[in-house]
Structure formats: structure tokens, C-alpha cells
Scaffold this motif. Sequence first.
Motif, PDB file in Angstrom:
ATOM      1  N   SER A   1      -2.045  12.166  -9.501  1.00  0.00           N
ATOM      2  CA  SER A   1      -3.111  12.494  -8.827  1.00  0.00           C
ATOM      3  C   SER A   1      -3.358  13.708  -8.527  1.00  0.00           C
ATOM      4  CB  SER A   1      -2.677  11.942  -6.998  1.00  0.00           C
ATOM      5  OG  SER A   1      -3.643  11.884  -6.259  1.00  0.00           O
ATOM      6  N   SER A   2      -4.851  14.047  -7.905  1.00  0.00           N
ATOM      7  CA  SER A   2      -5.007  16.130  -7.752  1.00  0.00           C
ATOM      8  C   SER A   2      -5.242  15.861  -6.701  1.00  0.00           C
ATOM      9  CB  SER A   2      -6.455  15.952  -9.154  1.00  0.00           C
ATOM     10  OG  SER A   2      -7.128  15.460  -8.506  1.00  0.00           O
ATOM     11  N   ARG A   3      -5.262  14.676  -5.693  1.00  0.00           N
ATOM     12  CA  ARG A   3      -5.192  14.874  -4.122  1.00  0.00           C
ATOM     13  C   ARG A   3      -4.447  14.111  -3.589  1.00  0.00           C
ATOM     14  NH1 ARG A   3      -9.052  11.287  -2.805  1.00  0.00           N
ATOM     15  NH2 ARG A   3     -10.488  10.770  -4.660  1.00  0.00           N
ATOM     16  N   PRO A   4      -4.382  13.975  -2.264  1.00  0.00           N
ATOM     17  CA  PRO A   4      -4.104  12.394  -1.655  1.00  0.00           C
ATOM     18  C   PRO A   4      -4.616  11.682  -1.820  1.00  0.00           C
ATOM     19  CG  PRO A   4      -3.632  14.981  -0.691  1.00  0.00           C
ATOM     20  CD  PRO A   4      -4.519  15.083  -1.083  1.00  0.00           C
ATOM     21  N   ILE A   5      -3.832  10.777  -2.189  1.00  0.00           N
ATOM     22  CA  ILE A   5      -4.734   8.992  -2.081  1.00  0.00           C
ATOM     23  C   ILE A   5      -4.033   8.009  -2.109  1.00  0.00           C
ATOM     24  CG2 ILE A   5      -6.042   9.476  -4.556  1.00  0.00           C
ATOM     25  CD1 ILE A   5      -4.209   7.548  -5.904  1.00  0.00           C
ATOM     26  N   LYS A   6      -4.449   6.730  -2.021  1.00  0.00           N
ATOM     27  CA  LYS A   6      -4.127   5.251  -1.265  1.00  0.00           C
ATOM     28  C   LYS A   6      -3.952   4.633  -2.356  1.00  0.00           C
ATOM     29  CE  LYS A   6      -6.031   3.062   2.356  1.00  0.00           C
ATOM     30  NZ  LYS A   6      -6.853   2.664   3.442  1.00  0.00           N
TER      31      LYS A   6
ATOM     32  N   ILE B   1       1.027  -0.991  -0.184  1.00  0.00           N
ATOM     33  CA  ILE B   1      -0.019   0.264   0.173  1.00  0.00           C
ATOM     34  C   ILE B   1       0.559   1.357  -0.183  1.00  0.00           C
ATOM     35  CG2 ILE B   1      -1.877   1.590   1.564  1.00  0.00           C
ATOM     36  CD1 ILE B   1      -2.992  -1.192   2.181  1.00  0.00           C
ATOM     37  N   HIS B   2       0.533   2.104  -1.021  1.00  0.00           N
ATOM     38  CA  HIS B   2       1.193   3.634  -1.072  1.00  0.00           C
ATOM     39  C   HIS B   2       0.659   4.674  -0.389  1.00  0.00           C
ATOM     40  CE1 HIS B   2       5.058   2.121  -2.503  1.00  0.00           C
ATOM     41  NE2 HIS B   2       4.263   0.807  -3.377  1.00  0.00           N
ATOM     42  N   HIS B   3       0.641   5.591   0.406  1.00  0.00           N
ATOM     43  CA  HIS B   3       0.260   6.982  -0.024  1.00  0.00           C
ATOM     44  C   HIS B   3       0.680   7.729  -0.437  1.00  0.00           C
ATOM     45  CE1 HIS B   3      -2.590   5.785   4.035  1.00  0.00           C
ATOM     46  NE2 HIS B   3      -0.939   5.234   4.118  1.00  0.00           N
ATOM     47  N   ILE B   4      -0.246   8.475  -1.579  1.00  0.00           N
ATOM     48  CA  ILE B   4       0.286   8.943  -2.747  1.00  0.00           C
ATOM     49  C   ILE B   4      -0.237  10.360  -2.946  1.00  0.00           C
ATOM     50  CG2 ILE B   4      -0.138   9.049  -5.607  1.00  0.00           C
ATOM     51  CD1 ILE B   4       1.226   7.039  -4.570  1.00  0.00           C
ATOM     52  N   ASP B   5       1.041  11.466  -2.721  1.00  0.00           N
ATOM     53  CA  ASP B   5       0.103  12.970  -2.490  1.00  0.00           C
ATOM     54  C   ASP B   5       0.187  13.315  -3.598  1.00  0.00           C
ATOM     55  OD1 ASP B   5       1.201  12.705  -0.303  1.00  0.00           O
ATOM     56  OD2 ASP B   5       3.162  13.142  -0.494  1.00  0.00           O
ATOM     57  N   ALA B   6      -0.755  14.448  -3.380  1.00  0.00           N
ATOM     58  CA  ALA B   6      -0.879  15.303  -4.925  1.00  0.00           C
ATOM     59  C   ALA B   6      -0.271  15.693  -5.875  1.00  0.00           C
ATOM     60  CB  ALA B   6      -1.714  16.962  -4.154  1.00  0.00           C
ATOM     61  N   ASN B   7      -0.805  15.543  -6.651  1.00  0.00           N
ATOM     62  CA  ASN B   7       0.861  15.890  -8.274  1.00  0.00           C
ATOM     63  C   ASN B   7       1.781  14.801  -8.456  1.00  0.00           C
ATOM     64  OD1 ASN B   7      -0.615  18.381  -8.288  1.00  0.00           O
ATOM     65  ND2 ASN B   7       0.276  19.541  -6.771  1.00  0.00           N
TER      66      ASN B   7
ATOM     67  N   MET C   1       2.162  -6.646 -12.670  1.00  0.00           N
ATOM     68  CA  MET C   1       1.227  -5.452 -11.893  1.00  0.00           C
ATOM     69  C   MET C   1       0.123  -4.550 -12.563  1.00  0.00           C
ATOM     70  SD  MET C   1       4.452  -5.058  -9.280  1.00  0.00           S
ATOM     71  CE  MET C   1       5.520  -5.463  -9.879  1.00  0.00           C
ATOM     72  N   ILE C   2      -0.377  -4.473 -11.528  1.00  0.00           N
ATOM     73  CA  ILE C   2      -1.469  -3.326 -11.234  1.00  0.00           C
ATOM     74  C   ILE C   2      -1.893  -3.033 -10.262  1.00  0.00           C
ATOM     75  CG2 ILE C   2      -3.559  -4.397 -12.664  1.00  0.00           C
ATOM     76  CD1 ILE C   2      -5.418  -4.762 -11.104  1.00  0.00           C
ATOM     77  N   MET C   3      -1.491  -1.056 -10.244  1.00  0.00           N
ATOM     78  CA  MET C   3      -2.282  -0.360  -8.550  1.00  0.00           C
ATOM     79  C   MET C   3      -3.320  -0.363  -8.926  1.00  0.00           C
ATOM     80  SD  MET C   3       1.102  -0.886  -9.982  1.00  0.00           S
ATOM     81  CE  MET C   3       1.516   0.555 -10.935  1.00  0.00           C
ATOM     82  N   VAL C   4      -4.937   0.055  -7.653  1.00  0.00           N
ATOM     83  CA  VAL C   4      -5.347   0.358  -7.506  1.00  0.00           C
ATOM     84  C   VAL C   4      -5.436   1.250  -6.390  1.00  0.00           C
ATOM     85  CG1 VAL C   4      -5.818  -1.853  -8.878  1.00  0.00           C
ATOM     86  CG2 VAL C   4      -6.428  -1.270  -6.030  1.00  0.00           C
ATOM     87  N   ASP C   5      -6.592   2.266  -6.725  1.00  0.00           N
ATOM     88  CA  ASP C   5      -7.215   3.120  -6.039  1.00  0.00           C
ATOM     89  C   ASP C   5      -7.903   2.596  -4.620  1.00  0.00           C
ATOM     90  OD1 ASP C   5      -8.036   5.570  -4.504  1.00  0.00           O
ATOM     91  OD2 ASP C   5      -8.389   6.359  -6.363  1.00  0.00           O
ATOM     92  N   VAL C   6      -7.302   2.939  -3.504  1.00  0.00           N
ATOM     93  CA  VAL C   6      -8.247   2.294  -2.116  1.00  0.00           C
ATOM     94  C   VAL C   6      -8.053   3.155  -1.514  1.00  0.00           C
ATOM     95  CG1 VAL C   6      -7.453  -0.554  -3.057  1.00  0.00           C
ATOM     96  CG2 VAL C   6      -5.655   1.438  -1.549  1.00  0.00           C
ATOM     97  N   THR C   7      -8.632   4.342  -1.848  1.00  0.00           N
ATOM     98  CA  THR C   7      -9.176   5.912  -1.200  1.00  0.00           C
ATOM     99  C   THR C   7     -10.107   5.403  -0.273  1.00  0.00           C
ATOM    100  OG1 THR C   7      -8.002   6.761  -2.367  1.00  0.00           O
ATOM    101  CG2 THR C   7      -8.784   8.221  -1.085  1.00  0.00           C
ATOM    102  N   GLY C   8      -9.816   5.544   1.049  1.00  0.00           N
ATOM    103  CA  GLY C   8     -11.545   5.156   2.151  1.00  0.00           C
ATOM    104  C   GLY C   8     -12.346   4.199   2.182  1.00  0.00           C
ATOM    105  N   ILE C   9     -10.283   2.920   1.461  1.00  0.00           N
ATOM    106  CA  ILE C   9     -11.085   1.205   1.972  1.00  0.00           C
ATOM    107  C   ILE C   9     -10.506   0.653   3.046  1.00  0.00           C
ATOM    108  CG2 ILE C   9     -10.845  -1.026   1.122  1.00  0.00           C
ATOM    109  CD1 ILE C   9     -11.806  -0.075  -2.130  1.00  0.00           C
ATOM    110  N   ASP C  10     -11.169   0.300   3.439  1.00  0.00           N
ATOM    111  CA  ASP C  10     -10.444   0.100   4.841  1.00  0.00           C
ATOM    112  C   ASP C  10      -9.177  -1.559   4.100  1.00  0.00           C
ATOM    113  OD1 ASP C  10      -9.279  -0.998   7.040  1.00  0.00           O
ATOM    114  OD2 ASP C  10     -10.950  -1.759   8.670  1.00  0.00           O
ATOM    115  N   CYS C  11      -8.655  -1.595   4.260  1.00  0.00           N
ATOM    116  CA  CYS C  11      -7.287  -2.697   3.769  1.00  0.00           C
ATOM    117  C   CYS C  11      -6.186  -2.477   4.086  1.00  0.00           C
ATOM    118  CB  CYS C  11      -7.609  -2.909   2.667  1.00  0.00           C
ATOM    119  SG  CYS C  11      -7.005  -1.417   1.540  1.00  0.00           S
ATOM    120  N   LYS C  12      -5.322  -3.522   4.098  1.00  0.00           N
ATOM    121  CA  LYS C  12      -4.098  -3.767   4.135  1.00  0.00           C
ATOM    122  C   LYS C  12      -3.297  -4.911   3.808  1.00  0.00           C
ATOM    123  CE  LYS C  12      -4.403  -7.435   7.810  1.00  0.00           C
ATOM    124  NZ  LYS C  12      -6.486  -7.538   7.629  1.00  0.00           N
TER     125      LYS C  12
END
Length: 369
Positions: free
Chosen positions: A270-275, A253-259, A315-326
Motif C-alpha cells: 500500500s502506498s497510502r492508508p487503506i481498508k 476488516i483490516h486497516h492497512i497503513d502506508a507501506n 481467501m481473498i482480500m479486497v480493497d473496501v476503502t471508501g465503502i461503507d461495510c462491516k
Amino acid sequence: MGKVGETTLILDLDSLEHNYNYLRAKIKPETKFLGVVKAFAYGSDMVTIAQKLEQLGADYLAVAYVSEGVLLRKAGIKTPILVLHPLASNFDDLMAYRLEPSIYSRNILNQFLEAAKVQKQKNYPIHIKFNTGLNRLGFSENDVEFIAKETLQNGCIKIVSAFSHLAASEDKNERDFSLKQIESFKKLSNALKDSLGYAPMRHMLNTSGIINYPEAQFEMVRSGIGLYGYGNQTEVDAQLKPVATLKTIISQIHHIDANESVGYNRAFKSSRPIKSATLPIGHADGIGRQYGKGKGFVTINNHKAPILGNVCMDMIMVDVTGIDCKEGDEATVFGTEKSAEKFALGAGTISYEILTAISQRVKRVVTGA
């Protein structure tokens, strides 16, 4: 089964049995049933599926190429096997393993006759393919006399069936075209019967044909996609059960900052912080690049996680912003809750493509009887 620890295709044989029984119930008891197991049984496991269909009482199996039929024979499958697109270079293997060829042109008939003569065959079973509008493979009306003459003059072959293929059996807007195909096939098969002096078995209906044109079931029907849980119509899909479920896990899991960007060519910015979550599955596993950039998604803990940026090879990367996961949690690509048809729809394609694309390197696990 328990939690998967890697990318895994789970095959549920109970679902296969359910689908077989559902389709069987749509035809007369005396009508024979052919199960199509080409392309690794629509991307699943050809031997396992064929063994189950043999156990269930399927009258015939069908593969696309001789090598597929050889694999089944080596695995102990005894059921008659129709090879839908045999090539002359494989005729010796075809006869050695008692596979039955679809003969679709004058050229392929002549080549098979020569091979059968060399092998000193007698009444070797063949199937005559007629073209009634799909315009892919098949004899025409002008070929009937030629087919009968060559067959009757050469005791090395015997026509056991005549068949054709509907071009749009699932499309109700093409009903008139389908009915014309059926009438054309009746005419062709009757002409062949009259010329031969005996009546080969006839078959024309595929899965959607079984549902929409049961009056044209003749002596046998063929089902491929329906056996695997897809009926090409919403109301039919509701009655079937997907056999294959594709699951994987979260590697990181990565935390991606805006831009910031994600993946090759910085295809997602990313236009905003996402996971984001990285999953060990990519286009080498069958998830093509067309599913990238949000056109495909997986399900994680009952939430939709769209694919970010380009699909990588592994690999694929998916947007898990707001999803409770680990890391280590499961992700479902398709299965019972979200069908392969729904997954494919995002990229403008069909269930057949995503199912048959699943790489052989993906682990297969079989459940059910």
C-alpha cells in the motif's frame, strides 16, 4: 432467499426456464432441443438442472463423460442422454445405464461394436460425430463408407444421429468459415444417409449457432452456455438471465497503513492508508490466482472492491476503502448485476471457465420453480 452466511452459489431455476424458452423460440416447433449439462451443468448442479430441463420438455441431454450420465440416471432422469466423449473403458456402464455414445473414430467404433456384441445388444443407439473444421474429434469424409458398412453388418447398433460442431459460431468475422462447415456437414450427413438407406437425425448448432445460423437447425439443436444465461454476444446476453449468482461474506476488516503489504509474497504493497476486507473464498473454490492483483473484483453494497495481492487457497482480500461495510456483509462475485463474463474479462478469460471452476465444496442453494 435471505442473506447468505457463507460462500454460496445461488441457482435460479426461473432464469433457466426463461433462457430455455428464449432459445426455444428461435427454432421451429418441430426441431428437437438438446440441453448440455456436462461439467456439473456448467459448474452449477447437474441433477437439479437436468430435472428442470426434463420438466421443461428438453428432448435430449448431453454430458461429456459416462460417469456424468450414470449420475443422472441414478437420480431418476429418463430423458435420452448423449455422451460426447465416451471412453472404451466405460462402455459397460454406458450400456447398463442406457446412455448414447458419440462415436468419433474408426477405433472407437470398433471398440464399441465389440462391447455391444458381448452385451448382445440390438440396435443400440449411437451418434456419429463428423469433423468439419474444429479438428478436435470426428470422422472425415473418407470414413462414411466404413461407418455405413460396419453399422449395416452389425445389427447390434443403430445410428440415431449425425452431428458436428461449429468452431466460431459467435464470431461474425468467421461467417464464411461457419458456412463452409455447415455445407461440409450437409454433404457428409447426406452421404451417410445414402449409404445407410435411412436418415439419422442431424444436429450442428450450439447456442451461438441457434442465434446466428437458424437456417442450419436441421432436426435438433444443442445449447449449453445459453441455458445458463450467456450468449457470447452482448445483444444476446441482454436477453438472457444468469442462472448462477456467487456470493460470500466479509470475515474480517483490516486497516492497512502506508507501506504495509497484504497477502502472500507481499504481492500488494500500500502506498497510502487503506481498508481491506477478507472473504472466505479462494482458488480452491474456483477463483484462480489469475484474478489477483486487481484483475478481479467483487461488489459490496453496490461498490466495486478489487482483489488485493495474490488469491489464497481459501481467501481473498479486497480493497473496501471508501465503502461503507462491516464484517458479515455480503459480497457478490458474479450474478445478475455483474455477470460471470464481466468477472472473467478482467483476467482475460471467459464465462465458461469461471462458471465451471466453482468448487463442489461451495454450498448450492436453489431458488425458483
